[in-house]
Design a protein around this motif. Structure first.
Motif, PDB file in Angstrom:
ATOM      1  N   SER A 103      32.054  31.445  45.551  1.00 29.80           N
ATOM      2  CA  SER A 103      32.236  30.536  45.419  1.00 29.80           C
ATOM      3  C   SER A 103      31.855  29.756  44.923  1.00 29.80           C
ATOM      4  O   SER A 103      30.817  29.529  44.943  1.00 29.80           O
ATOM      5  N   ASP A 104      31.369  28.724  43.801  1.00 31.64           N
ATOM      6  CA  ASP A 104      31.062  27.942  42.871  1.00 31.64           C
ATOM      7  C   ASP A 104      31.565  26.334  43.075  1.00 31.64           C
ATOM      8  O   ASP A 104      33.126  26.402  42.694  1.00 31.64           O
ATOM      9  N   PHE A 105      30.994  25.486  43.581  1.00 31.65           N
ATOM     10  CA  PHE A 105      31.782  24.334  43.094  1.00 31.65           C
ATOM     11  C   PHE A 105      30.133  23.353  42.642  1.00 31.65           C
ATOM     12  O   PHE A 105      28.991  23.930  42.539  1.00 31.65           O
ATOM     13  N   TRP A 106      30.288  21.896  42.807  1.00 30.77           N
ATOM     14  CA  TRP A 106      29.379  20.925  42.320  1.00 30.77           C
ATOM     15  C   TRP A 106      29.392  19.784  42.981  1.00 30.77           C
ATOM     16  O   TRP A 106      30.233  19.868  43.486  1.00 30.77           O
ATOM     17  N   PHE A 107      28.250  18.520  42.823  1.00 32.35           N
ATOM     18  CA  PHE A 107      28.216  17.757  43.414  1.00 32.35           C
ATOM     19  C   PHE A 107      27.700  16.651  42.493  1.00 32.35           C
ATOM     20  O   PHE A 107      26.087  17.669  42.314  1.00 32.35           O
ATOM     21  N   GLU A 108      27.243  15.715  42.337  1.00 27.22           N
ATOM     22  CA  GLU A 108      26.426  14.966  42.519  1.00 27.22           C
ATOM     23  C   GLU A 108      24.760  14.224  42.924  1.00 27.22           C
ATOM     24  O   GLU A 108      25.548  13.722  44.140  1.00 27.22           O
ATOM     25  N   ASN A 109      24.652  14.777  42.706  1.00 21.96           N
ATOM     26  CA  ASN A 109      22.786  14.697  43.447  1.00 21.96           C
ATOM     27  C   ASN A 109      21.386  13.155  42.871  1.00 21.96           C
ATOM     28  O   ASN A 109      20.999  13.512  42.988  1.00 21.96           O
ATOM     29  N   ASP A 110      22.909  12.458  41.969  1.00 19.31           N
ATOM     30  CA  ASP A 110      21.463  11.482  41.708  1.00 19.31           C
ATOM     31  C   ASP A 110      21.115  10.419  42.572  1.00 19.31           C
ATOM     32  O   ASP A 110      21.928   9.911  43.745  1.00 19.31           O
ATOM     33  N   GLY A 111      19.764  10.471  43.285  1.00 15.40           N
ATOM     34  CA  GLY A 111      19.205   9.458  43.784  1.00 15.40           C
ATOM     35  C   GLY A 111      19.172   9.919  44.832  1.00 15.40           C
ATOM     36  O   GLY A 111      18.962   9.402  46.620  1.00 15.40           O
ATOM     37  N   THR A 112      19.724  11.408  45.135  1.00 15.14           N
ATOM     38  CA  THR A 112      19.578  12.010  46.987  1.00 15.14           C
ATOM     39  C   THR A 112      18.831  12.592  47.692  1.00 15.14           C
ATOM     40  O   THR A 112      17.482  12.963  46.819  1.00 15.14           O
ATOM     41  N   THR A 113      18.367  11.666  48.870  1.00 14.45           N
ATOM     42  CA  THR A 113      16.878  12.473  49.333  1.00 14.45           C
ATOM     43  C   THR A 113      17.545  14.014  49.435  1.00 14.45           C
ATOM     44  O   THR A 113      16.272  14.894  49.436  1.00 14.45           O
ATOM     45  N   GLU A 114      18.256  14.389  50.128  1.00 14.31           N
ATOM     46  CA  GLU A 114      18.112  15.735  50.788  1.00 14.31           C
ATOM     47  C   GLU A 114      20.112  16.356  50.591  1.00 14.31           C
ATOM     48  O   GLU A 114      20.296  14.701  50.461  1.00 14.31           O
ATOM     49  N   PHE A 115      20.317  16.953  50.687  1.00 14.06           N
ATOM     50  CA  PHE A 115      21.657  17.413  50.768  1.00 14.06           C
ATOM     51  C   PHE A 115      22.047  19.038  52.157  1.00 14.06           C
ATOM     52  O   PHE A 115      20.817  19.668  51.884  1.00 14.06           O
ATOM     53  N   TRP A 116      22.492  19.035  52.575  1.00 16.10           N
ATOM     54  CA  TRP A 116      22.592  20.527  53.840  1.00 16.10           C
ATOM     55  C   TRP A 116      24.068  21.088  52.919  1.00 16.10           C
ATOM     56  O   TRP A 116      25.322  20.783  52.537  1.00 16.10           O
TER      57      TRP A 116
END
Length: 199
Positions: A103-116
């Motif tokens: 699967s392919d998707f996206w999210f906005e990562n502006d100003g984030t420190t980390e993601f899970w």
């Protein structure tokens, strides 16, 4: 989702007006009903546009491959901690991913420190949790059931994804309510044109 709720309410009001207006005055309602249909389709289009990455300042593109033998719900949870926003998070739900599917998707990562990246089974348990701190724009994850995951993080992921599940369910209801109301308006418009009774 706010757009869909507002539009559903507007379409319902137009349907009620159309239903209660006397037969002799139905011809004057064609413009109002046509306007309702147009607004309904416009709302569905805008909702679809907001789900697209068009206009995102720093989108992160994610590809996941489910190497487990379970159907998993896939999420990205982004965390931020900065001077202008304080601390917070948001959850992006991708889809239910079948075994051996990608699967392919996206999210906005502006100003984030980390993601899970989180994979949740159909019973609500977390089978996969990957903490990412790299600042890249594209990632490819092979999802396998992982052990030794931080239990505190699992509890946080369960809570945040549960809230998102409820929101996604409500969004689906709003979407299909709009589809049904648009269909009823189109039917009533056809009956107005043919001089029949409304539903």
């Amino acid at each position: 989702m706010t757009i869909l709720l507002f539009t559903a309410l507007l379409l319902l009001i137009i349907l009620l007006i159309n239903y209660f207006v006397s037969t002799k005055r139905k011809s004057g309602l064609k413009i109002l009903v046509g306007f309702g249909v147009l607004i309904g389709f416009l709302a569905l289009g805008l909702n679809s546009l907001f789900d697209d990455s068009f206009g995102a300042s720093t989108p992160v593109n994610i590809r996941t491959e489910n190497l487990t033998d379970k159907k998993l719900k896939i999420y990205a949870i982004a965390f931020w901690n900065n001077n202008w926003n304080g601390t917070g998070n948001y959850v992006t739900f991708d889809k239910k991913l079948k075994p051996n599917k990608t699967s392919d998707f996206w999210f906005e990562n502006d100003g984030t420190t980390e993601f899970w990246i989180v994979g949740k089974n159909e019973n609500g348990g977390i089978d996969y949790l990957n903490v990412v701190t790299e600042k890249e724009s594209q990632f490819d994850f092979k999802i396998k059931e992982n052990q030794n995951t931080d239990q505190d993080k699992i509890l946080i992921a369960e809570e945040l994804t549960f809230k998102t599940d409820k929101s996604e369910q409500f969004k689906r209801y709003a979407f299909w309510t709009n589809i049904i109301l648009i269909g009823l308006l189109i039917l009533s418009l056809i009956k107005i044109k043919t001089g029949g009774n409304t539903v």
